[in-house]
Design an enzyme around this catalytic site. Structure first.
Site, PDB file in Angstrom:
ATOM      1  N   GLY A  74       0.790  -1.242   0.000  1.00  0.00           N
ATOM      2  CA  GLY A  74       0.000   0.000   0.000  1.00  0.00           C
ATOM      3  C   GLY A  74       0.814   1.279   0.000  1.00  0.00           C
ATOM      4  N   LEU A  91      -4.774  -7.134  -6.594  1.00  0.00           N
ATOM      5  CA  LEU A  91      -4.468  -8.259  -7.476  1.00  0.00           C
ATOM      6  C   LEU A  91      -5.678  -9.101  -7.873  1.00  0.00           C
ATOM      7  CD1 LEU A  91      -1.030  -9.399  -5.985  1.00  0.00           C
ATOM      8  CD2 LEU A  91      -1.479  -8.032  -8.025  1.00  0.00           C
ATOM      9  N   ILE A 122     -11.537  -7.444 -11.054  1.00  0.00           N
ATOM     10  CA  ILE A 122     -12.732  -6.666 -10.701  1.00  0.00           C
ATOM     11  C   ILE A 122     -13.938  -7.280 -11.429  1.00  0.00           C
ATOM     12  CG2 ILE A 122     -13.807  -4.379 -10.935  1.00  0.00           C
ATOM     13  CD1 ILE A 122     -11.594  -4.469  -8.859  1.00  0.00           C
ATOM     14  N   ASN A 164      -6.570   1.932 -12.640  1.00  0.00           N
ATOM     15  CA  ASN A 164      -5.567   0.971 -12.141  1.00  0.00           C
ATOM     16  C   ASN A 164      -4.176   1.472 -12.497  1.00  0.00           C
ATOM     17  OD1 ASN A 164      -4.519  -1.579 -11.152  1.00  0.00           O
ATOM     18  ND2 ASN A 164      -4.229  -2.180 -13.288  1.00  0.00           N
ATOM     19  N   HIS A 190      -0.412   0.068 -13.300  1.00  0.00           N
ATOM     20  CA  HIS A 190       0.238  -1.181 -13.687  1.00  0.00           C
ATOM     21  C   HIS A 190       1.725  -0.897 -13.958  1.00  0.00           C
ATOM     22  CE1 HIS A 190       0.380  -5.268 -15.216  1.00  0.00           C
ATOM     23  NE2 HIS A 190       1.063  -4.831 -16.251  1.00  0.00           N
ATOM     24  N   ASP A 208      -6.168  -5.465 -17.433  1.00  0.00           N
ATOM     25  CA  ASP A 208      -5.224  -4.447 -17.941  1.00  0.00           C
ATOM     26  C   ASP A 208      -5.573  -3.985 -19.360  1.00  0.00           C
ATOM     27  OD1 ASP A 208      -3.735  -4.795 -15.594  1.00  0.00           O
ATOM     28  OD2 ASP A 208      -2.482  -6.337 -16.493  1.00  0.00           O
ATOM     29  N   GLU A 268       5.884   5.899  -9.540  1.00  0.00           N
ATOM     30  CA  GLU A 268       4.430   5.692  -9.509  1.00  0.00           C
ATOM     31  C   GLU A 268       3.724   6.751  -8.672  1.00  0.00           C
ATOM     32  OE1 GLU A 268       3.682   0.959 -10.195  1.00  0.00           O
ATOM     33  OE2 GLU A 268       4.021   1.614  -8.151  1.00  0.00           O
TER      34      GLU A 268
END
Ligand code: GRF
Length: 197
Positions: free
Chosen positions: A12, A94, A97, A111, A113, A154, A183
């Site tokens: 997280g 992971l 959905i 998302n 990735h 994805d 990120e």
């Protein structure tokens, strides 16, 4: 203030970046719930930040029959609706959905990735598996993709990509670190933008 749910499965650190950016007023939004598919450290970060948390247990979900799965999905949707969620951010989540969730939040689930989609994307591509393959294949560059979530893996519309150079001395550890640290600003920037839209 946009009401945001962040979904996590692991450490997280992206969630933490978003929590910090919301607390600092950089993002005009509020993380109202942290959803985990297992009791991971990311959920603890949510507890520490004083947000609601919700366990959508992947083991229970996998073991359930179709009716049981539908019930668990409904319970998750009820939780999100009760929290007034407007935007869902998958940050190291992971589990796949389910389409009931995609349909309830069209183009409102994103998302992050750790690869340049379409490279190293789809079923089975996540985390260190990607970094290992990048090194094994001697790729010159890797990167990060933030995209909308559709019913595939994805495969949703890409919002933004960042390219990261790979150097010959890179290891999985150095690459993981470099990808991760790129990120946080990317995800923060995009969530900020979506909250202002
Ligand atoms: C990140 O690399 C993200 O791109 C991927 O999972 C990782 C999550 O890391 N989807 P963290 O849990 O935010 O530390």
């Amino acid at each position: 203030m946009k009401r945001i749910a962040v979904f996590v499965s692991g450490s997280g650190t992206n969630l933490q970046a978003l929590l910090d950016a919301c607390a600092a007023g950089v993002i005009q939004g509020q993380i109202v719930t942290v959803v985990g598919d297992n009791p991971c450290f990311g959920m603890e970060r949510g507890v520490k930040a004083g947000t609601a948390t919700y366990l959508h247990d992947r083991k229970a979900y996998r073991a359930a029959d179709a009716e049981g799965k539908a019930q668990l999905e409904r319970a998750l949707l009820d939780h999100l609706a009760a929290a007034g969620v407007e935007l869902i951010v998958l940050a190291g989540y992971l589990s796949v959905i389910p389409s009931s969730l995609v349909k309830a939040y069209p183009e409102r689930i994103i998302n992050i990735h750790p690869a340049l989609i379409p490279n190293y994307s789809g079923k089975g591509w996540y985390g260190d598996k990607i970094h290992e393959a990048v090194i094994r294949n001697q790729d010159r560059e890797t990167g990060i993709t933030v995209h909308y979530v559709d019913e595939g893996i994805d495969s949703g519309r890409i919002i933004e990509q960042v390219i990261i150079k790979v150097v010959p001395t890179d290891t999985v550890e150095t690459l993981r670190y470099r990808v991760h640290s790129n990120e946080y600003p990317l995800l923060t920037r995009i969530v900020k933008r979506l909250c202002e839209a």
